[in-house]
Design a protein around this motif. Structure first.
Motif, PDB file in Angstrom:
ATOM      1  N   GLU A  25       1.544  14.614  55.023  1.00 33.69           N
ATOM      2  CA  GLU A  25       0.503  13.792  55.865  1.00 33.69           C
ATOM      3  C   GLU A  25       0.722  12.360  55.755  1.00 33.69           C
ATOM      4  O   GLU A  25      -0.139  11.379  56.284  1.00 33.69           O
ATOM      5  CB  GLU A  25      -0.914  14.188  55.435  1.00 33.69           C
ATOM      6  CG  GLU A  25      -1.430  13.627  54.150  1.00 33.69           C
ATOM      7  CD  GLU A  25      -1.237  14.895  53.074  1.00 33.69           C
ATOM      8  OE1 GLU A  25      -1.922  14.735  51.992  1.00 33.69           O
ATOM      9  OE2 GLU A  25      -0.222  15.618  53.196  1.00 33.69           O
ATOM     10  N   ALA A  26       1.834  11.800  55.279  1.00 33.98           N
ATOM     11  CA  ALA A  26       2.081  10.200  55.336  1.00 33.98           C
ATOM     12  C   ALA A  26       1.705   9.643  56.381  1.00 33.98           C
ATOM     13  O   ALA A  26       0.892   8.707  56.453  1.00 33.98           O
ATOM     14  CB  ALA A  26       3.549   9.951  54.742  1.00 33.98           C
ATOM     15  N   GLN A  27       2.256  10.174  57.572  1.00 35.52           N
ATOM     16  CA  GLN A  27       2.282   9.463  58.848  1.00 35.52           C
ATOM     17  C   GLN A  27       0.599   9.580  59.471  1.00 35.52           C
ATOM     18  O   GLN A  27       0.179   8.447  59.737  1.00 35.52           O
ATOM     19  CB  GLN A  27       3.157   9.954  60.297  1.00 35.52           C
ATOM     20  CG  GLN A  27       2.843   9.324  61.352  1.00 35.52           C
ATOM     21  CD  GLN A  27       3.846  10.046  62.312  1.00 35.52           C
ATOM     22  OE1 GLN A  27       4.166  11.197  62.357  1.00 35.52           O
ATOM     23  NE2 GLN A  27       4.484   9.202  63.315  1.00 35.52           N
ATOM     24  N   ASP A  28      -0.062  10.719  59.362  1.00 35.61           N
ATOM     25  CA  ASP A  28      -1.348  10.647  59.596  1.00 35.61           C
ATOM     26  C   ASP A  28      -2.354  10.012  58.835  1.00 35.61           C
ATOM     27  O   ASP A  28      -3.183   9.335  59.594  1.00 35.61           O
ATOM     28  CB  ASP A  28      -1.798  12.216  59.274  1.00 35.61           C
ATOM     29  CG  ASP A  28      -1.215  13.293  60.558  1.00 35.61           C
ATOM     30  OD1 ASP A  28      -0.875  12.618  61.355  1.00 35.61           O
ATOM     31  OD2 ASP A  28      -1.132  14.494  60.418  1.00 35.61           O
ATOM     32  N   VAL A  29      -2.073   9.936  57.545  1.00 37.16           N
ATOM     33  CA  VAL A  29      -2.929   8.760  56.511  1.00 37.16           C
ATOM     34  C   VAL A  29      -2.693   7.435  57.465  1.00 37.16           C
ATOM     35  O   VAL A  29      -3.518   6.726  57.308  1.00 37.16           O
ATOM     36  CB  VAL A  29      -2.362   8.942  55.152  1.00 37.16           C
ATOM     37  CG1 VAL A  29      -3.086   7.903  54.276  1.00 37.16           C
ATOM     38  CG2 VAL A  29      -3.176  10.470  54.803  1.00 37.16           C
ATOM     39  N   LEU A  30      -1.251   6.920  57.521  1.00 38.41           N
ATOM     40  CA  LEU A  30      -1.038   5.655  58.089  1.00 38.41           C
ATOM     41  C   LEU A  30      -2.045   5.229  59.251  1.00 38.41           C
ATOM     42  O   LEU A  30      -2.226   4.310  59.430  1.00 38.41           O
ATOM     43  CB  LEU A  30       0.325   5.614  58.412  1.00 38.41           C
ATOM     44  CG  LEU A  30       0.858   4.128  58.892  1.00 38.41           C
ATOM     45  CD1 LEU A  30       0.462   3.194  57.832  1.00 38.41           C
ATOM     46  CD2 LEU A  30       2.359   4.270  59.316  1.00 38.41           C
ATOM     47  N   LYS A  31      -1.810   6.345  60.082  1.00 36.75           N
ATOM     48  CA  LYS A  31      -2.735   6.283  61.473  1.00 36.75           C
ATOM     49  C   LYS A  31      -4.263   6.624  61.301  1.00 36.75           C
ATOM     50  O   LYS A  31      -5.058   6.174  62.313  1.00 36.75           O
ATOM     51  CB  LYS A  31      -1.999   7.141  62.362  1.00 36.75           C
ATOM     52  CG  LYS A  31      -0.739   7.082  62.780  1.00 36.75           C
ATOM     53  CD  LYS A  31      -0.356   8.028  63.863  1.00 36.75           C
ATOM     54  CE  LYS A  31       1.223   7.847  64.323  1.00 36.75           C
ATOM     55  NZ  LYS A  31       1.665   8.745  65.351  1.00 36.75           N
ATOM     56  N   GLY A  32      -4.787   6.814  60.223  1.00 38.33           N
ATOM     57  CA  GLY A  32      -6.139   7.027  59.855  1.00 38.33           C
ATOM     58  C   GLY A  32      -6.534   8.177  60.687  1.00 38.33           C
ATOM     59  O   GLY A  32      -7.778   8.561  61.022  1.00 38.33           O
ATOM     60  N   ALA A  33      -5.713   9.376  60.456  1.00 35.93           N
ATOM     61  CA  ALA A  33      -5.929  10.660  61.428  1.00 35.93           C
ATOM     62  C   ALA A  33      -5.781  11.833  60.479  1.00 35.93           C
ATOM     63  O   ALA A  33      -5.537  12.896  61.057  1.00 35.93           O
ATOM     64  CB  ALA A  33      -4.929  10.656  62.464  1.00 35.93           C
ATOM     65  N   TRP A  34      -6.189  11.804  59.071  1.00 36.21           N
ATOM     66  CA  TRP A  34      -6.025  12.611  58.276  1.00 36.21           C
ATOM     67  C   TRP A  34      -7.571  12.892  57.646  1.00 36.21           C
ATOM     68  O   TRP A  34      -7.676  12.327  56.869  1.00 36.21           O
ATOM     69  CB  TRP A  34      -4.909  12.437  57.245  1.00 36.21           C
ATOM     70  CG  TRP A  34      -5.000  13.642  56.237  1.00 36.21           C
ATOM     71  CD1 TRP A  34      -5.100  13.691  54.872  1.00 36.21           C
ATOM     72  CD2 TRP A  34      -4.289  14.801  56.408  1.00 36.21           C
ATOM     73  NE1 TRP A  34      -5.081  14.980  54.376  1.00 36.21           N
ATOM     74  CE2 TRP A  34      -4.376  15.882  55.454  1.00 36.21           C
ATOM     75  CE3 TRP A  34      -3.708  15.365  57.621  1.00 36.21           C
ATOM     76  CZ2 TRP A  34      -3.982  17.099  55.211  1.00 36.21           C
ATOM     77  CZ3 TRP A  34      -3.405  16.840  57.672  1.00 36.21           C
ATOM     78  CH2 TRP A  34      -3.509  17.668  56.467  1.00 36.21           C
ATOM     79  N   PRO A  35      -8.179  13.655  58.062  1.00 39.14           N
ATOM     80  CA  PRO A  35      -9.605  13.983  57.549  1.00 39.14           C
ATOM     81  C   PRO A  35      -9.670  14.735  56.540  1.00 39.14           C
ATOM     82  O   PRO A  35     -10.992  15.360  56.040  1.00 39.14           O
ATOM     83  CB  PRO A  35     -10.184  14.869  58.857  1.00 39.14           C
ATOM     84  CG  PRO A  35      -9.063  15.532  59.515  1.00 39.14           C
ATOM     85  CD  PRO A  35      -7.957  14.707  59.222  1.00 39.14           C
ATOM     86  N   HIS A  36      -8.451  15.495  55.817  1.00 38.53           N
ATOM     87  CA  HIS A  36      -8.595  16.392  54.686  1.00 38.53           C
ATOM     88  C   HIS A  36      -8.368  15.713  53.543  1.00 38.53           C
ATOM     89  O   HIS A  36      -7.701  14.604  53.522  1.00 38.53           O
ATOM     90  CB  HIS A  36      -7.535  17.388  54.893  1.00 38.53           C
ATOM     91  CG  HIS A  36      -7.898  18.191  56.538  1.00 38.53           C
ATOM     92  ND1 HIS A  36      -8.803  18.896  56.833  1.00 38.53           N
ATOM     93  CD2 HIS A  36      -6.897  17.907  57.527  1.00 38.53           C
ATOM     94  CE1 HIS A  36      -8.767  19.173  58.109  1.00 38.53           C
ATOM     95  NE2 HIS A  36      -7.519  18.609  58.651  1.00 38.53           N
ATOM     96  N   PRO A  37      -8.638  16.482  52.600  1.00 44.50           N
ATOM     97  CA  PRO A  37      -8.195  16.009  50.846  1.00 44.50           C
ATOM     98  C   PRO A  37      -6.661  15.750  51.132  1.00 44.50           C
ATOM     99  O   PRO A  37      -5.838  16.431  51.680  1.00 44.50           O
ATOM    100  CB  PRO A  37      -8.666  17.027  50.024  1.00 44.50           C
ATOM    101  CG  PRO A  37      -9.588  17.875  50.666  1.00 44.50           C
ATOM    102  CD  PRO A  37      -9.170  17.831  52.205  1.00 44.50           C
ATOM    103  N   ILE A  38      -6.275  14.662  50.246  1.00 40.66           N
ATOM    104  CA  ILE A  38      -4.543  14.280  50.206  1.00 40.66           C
ATOM    105  C   ILE A  38      -4.144  15.283  49.220  1.00 40.66           C
ATOM    106  O   ILE A  38      -4.333  15.892  48.388  1.00 40.66           O
ATOM    107  CB  ILE A  38      -4.696  12.826  49.679  1.00 40.66           C
ATOM    108  CG1 ILE A  38      -5.200  11.758  50.466  1.00 40.66           C
ATOM    109  CG2 ILE A  38      -3.211  12.594  49.262  1.00 40.66           C
ATOM    110  CD1 ILE A  38      -4.695  11.627  51.811  1.00 40.66           C
ATOM    111  N   GLY A  39      -2.987  15.664  49.973  1.00 40.12           N
ATOM    112  CA  GLY A  39      -2.100  16.579  49.024  1.00 40.12           C
ATOM    113  C   GLY A  39      -2.457  18.187  49.371  1.00 40.12           C
ATOM    114  O   GLY A  39      -1.814  19.112  48.756  1.00 40.12           O
TER     115      GLY A  39
END
Length: 275
Positions: free
Chosen positions: A25-39
């Protein structure tokens, strides 16, 4: 050694690298578009293990272009890739579109990425720029950091600063056929703008692999784990792996090994240098 009819190691006539991009989810986290737990990205937990099993079945060693941010998020996955003989190459720090970076941002991505790589035992020798294009100043940084090859859009050959260029073609990328946001690129390549299906991708790959063998060229095939979301898509993947593994005229090798060969035998590849 190569044969008189081919620039590739004997007895091969053509070279193909099977590659994967985007680790989690590297790109989604960068864009602020990852609503789930990391990993917890299903591409890593679900799709990738199935892809790795197929690669193992057909005895293919791949190159995975992984964002450096993800190395610490999925260390067990990175270790498993290395144990299986796959190459882990660089795909930016957090999948930042490379051609949009300014000088300071580009230098910082290199710095942070190599720091992360050292911390997690990864030796990056290849780079695929997110978005497919590098900047003119990138060549100097590639040399400074000891990068042996780059895999952008473009032409195959030797680039600046002694860096080998192992390009990809958008049409050899699953995202080109499967994702809506590639409508403009599909149009540029003379295809219908609408999303296409696995069968169309499969048909193109069959023809292109045959053409690469006929001409004795190089091809980089790219499948994204996060896009392997149906049985039909996995069927395309398996057919490709089966095809290239069974053809004894094809050298199927990670990008790192292809680049090493090219750099050791530059006289065999003088017709198509990249700059």
């Amino acid at each position: 050694m190569s044969s008189p009819e081919s620039p590739w190691p004997s007895p091969y006539r053509a070279a193909i690298s099977f590659t994967m991009d985007n680790l989690g989810e590297a790109q989604d986290v960068l864009k602020g578009a990852w609503p789930h737990p990391i990993g917890t990205h299903p591409a890593v937990t679900d799709q990738l293990p199935r892809m790795l099993a197929l690669l193992d079945r057909y005895r293919i060693r791949a190159t995975y272009f992984a964002e450096a941010w993800s190395l610490g998020v999925y260390p067990a996955t990175v270790e498993a890739l290395a144990r299986a003989g796959h190459e882990v190459a660089w795909h930016g720090f957090q999948h930042e579109v490379w051609s949009g970076l300014d000088e300071a941002q580009e230098a910082e991505s290199f710095r942070k990425s190599w720091e992360a790589a050292r911390a997690h035992g990864v030796d990056y020798v290849g780079f695929r720029p997110p978005g497919g294009r590098i900047n003119e100043r990138t060549w100097r940084l590639l040399k400074e950091y000891g990068v042996e090859y780059v895999s952008p859009l473009g032409e195959f050959g030797l680039g600046k600063e002694g860096v080998a260029v192992l390009p990809f073609d958008w049409r050899a990328v699953d995202a080109f056929w499967y994702m809506e946001k590639f409508d403009r690129i599909r149009k540029e390549y003379g295809e219908n703008e609408d999303v296409r299906g696995p069968k169309e991708f499969q048909t193109w790959l069959r023809k292109e692999i045959d053409e690469v063998v006929r001409t004795g060229g190089y091809m980089s095939i790219l499948f994204h784990p996060f896009l392997q979301t149906s049985e039909e898509r996995f069927e395309v993947l398996e057919e490709v792996l089966k095809r290239i593994s069974e053809d004894k005229s094809i050298w199927v090798a990670p990008c790192r090994e292809v680049a090493e060969w090219v750099k050791k035998h530059p006289h065999l590849f003088q017709s198509g240098p990249a700059a």
